[in-house]
Design an enzyme around this catalytic site. Structure first.
Site, mmCIF file in Angstrom:
data_model
loop_
_atom_site.group_PDB
_atom_site.id
_atom_site.type_symbol
_atom_site.label_atom_id
_atom_site.label_comp_id
_atom_site.label_asym_id
_atom_site.label_seq_id
_atom_site.Cartn_x
_atom_site.Cartn_y
_atom_site.Cartn_z
ATOM 1 N N LYS A 1 0.812 -1.222 0.000
ATOM 2 C CA LYS A 1 0.000 0.000 0.000
ATOM 3 C C LYS A 1 0.842 1.267 0.000
ATOM 4 O O LYS A 1 0.412 2.293 -0.509
ATOM 5 C CB LYS A 1 -0.960 0.014 1.198
ATOM 6 N N LYS B 1 -4.894 -11.038 -6.146
ATOM 7 C CA LYS B 1 -6.125 -11.291 -5.387
ATOM 8 C C LYS B 1 -7.226 -10.325 -5.809
ATOM 9 O O LYS B 1 -6.936 -9.215 -6.266
ATOM 10 C CB LYS B 1 -5.845 -11.212 -3.871
ATOM 11 N N LYS C 1 -10.516 -4.415 -3.854
ATOM 12 C CA LYS C 1 -11.239 -3.166 -4.108
ATOM 13 C C LYS C 1 -10.419 -2.213 -4.947
ATOM 14 O O LYS C 1 -10.938 -1.341 -5.608
ATOM 15 C CB LYS C 1 -11.484 -2.408 -2.792
#
Ligand code: AMP
Ligand code: TRP
Length: 343
Positions: free
Chosen positions: A114, A206, A209
């Site tokens: 992130k 994966k 969102k």
């Protein structure tokens, strides 16, 4: 000392909920209500570790709560609340910030992913995220945490934090009569098919969102046509399905669709392949779309009905927060006493 079994889990109200969240987390929360004391949280404080538009955050909080309810969580049995209403989460997270080490946080793959190439610009909250997660869990002395595979590392860190707190303060924990270990060493609950649902477009990533491609994920709010279309367009290979799981090796996209089918149909991967082995995706995809629509369309409809009454959702969160606070405040009184805070 043994701890009474208690389940805790949380999901961030950021972005749209997808099939990975549902199969990896929400759906598994439901049966645990029968066997455990359960606390299910909407972790809005975690969500703001990256920028959230305030209106979107508020809306997503209500939507995620509606999804919990639509999936079958019962606010009379489980405690359902949003994190920011129980300030003790922030307080315990601070103490854990002083227990956990910088190196532990630096090793987290979610942090690395992130924060990306520009870690200097990431928020301090994003770095300390796992410490807040440990606080969520340990505030309730939860013994079991159902999550998807991607959270495994954060749960290991939670165990490390509990262990270090128990060790660092062992003398005072014993002296003040709190027994041998103050915090439990929490067990992750990660098993069964679809603990890691992959993108429909790339079987090595994966479902998430944050993927820019809408077609990579099935949303809990998608209608039947959209679900069928996304499955029809999912990336696959030209081979028919194998008859046994070992035949899925090296076929990430096929393996993902088979796992999703198995999870939705409530059967094993072996049985799925017994039924579809030798058949091509022209047969398998419509069957998958059928089980997906059968589960998700009614869920979306129930979610919409809850969302028509947002005040009821707010009342459920307020009631859950009041019940959560009773547990959280007791833990914090004891933690303050152990640490040496006067008052
Ligand atoms: P998040 O949306 O990141 O707060 O995740 C909420 C829950 O969904 C966590 O328990 C995650 O492990 C789970 N989850 C998220 N993405 C996936 C996925 N692709 N497959 C399985 N579980 C997932
Ligand atoms: N980190 C989790 C996720 O992104 C969300 C979360 C926050 C959580 N606190 C938690 C999950 C406590 C389980 C228990 O999915």
């Amino acid at each position: 000392m043994s701890f009474a079994p208690r389940v805790f889990s949380g999901i961030q109200p950021s972005g749209d909920l997808h099939l990975g969240n549902y199969l990896g987390a929400i759906r598994r929360f439901v049966p645990l209500q029968e066997t455990h004391d359960c606390v299910y949280c909407v972790v809005d404080m975690h969500a703001i570790t990256v920028w959230q538009n305030p209106e979107d955050l508020a809306r997503s909080t209500l939507e995620l709560t509606a999804a919990y309810l639509a999936a079958g969580l019962d606010p009379k049995r489980a405690i359902i609340f949003n994190q920011s209403q129980v300030v003790e989460h922030a307080e315990l997270a601070w103490i854990f910030n002083c227990i956990a080490r910088m190196g532990w946080m630096q090793r987290m793959t979610q942090w690395k992913e992130k924060s990306g190439k520009n870690a200097e610009a990431a928020s301090l909250g994003l770095f300390a995220y796992p410490s807040l997660m440990a606080a969520d869990i340990l505030l309730y002395k939860a013994t079991h945490v159902p999550v998807g595979e991607d959270q495994k590392q954060h749960l290991e860190l939670t165990r490390d934090v509990a262990q270090k707190f128990n060790n660092d303060f062992s003398e005072w924990i014993a002296k003040k009569g709190y027994g041998e270990n103050f915090f439990p060493i929490t067990e992750p609950m990660i098993s069964g098919p679809a603990m890691r649902v992959m993108s429909l477009k790339d079987g090595t990533k994966k479902m998430s969102k944050s993927d820019p491609a809408d077609t990579s994920r099935i949303l809990l709010t998608d209608d039947a046509d959209t679900i069928a279309k996304k499955i029809r367009r999912a990336t696959t290979d030209p081979e028919p399905l194998p008859s046994e799981p070992k035949g899925l090796a090296g076929r990430a996209e096929a393996a993902n669709l088979v796992e999703i089918y198995a999870a939705l149909a409530g059967i094993s991967v072996e049985d799925t392949l017994k039924a579809f082995g030798g058949k091509g995706f022209g047969v398998f995809k419509p069957a998958l779309a059928e089980v997906a629509v059968a589960e998700i369309a009614p869920l979306a409809e129930r979610m919409r009905r809850y969302l028509d009454a947002p005040d009821e959702i707010r009342a459920i969160l307020a009631d859950g927060a009041a019940r959560a606070r009773v547990i959280a405040q007791k833990t914090m009184r004891e933690v303050r006493d152990i640490v040496g805070f006067v008052g």
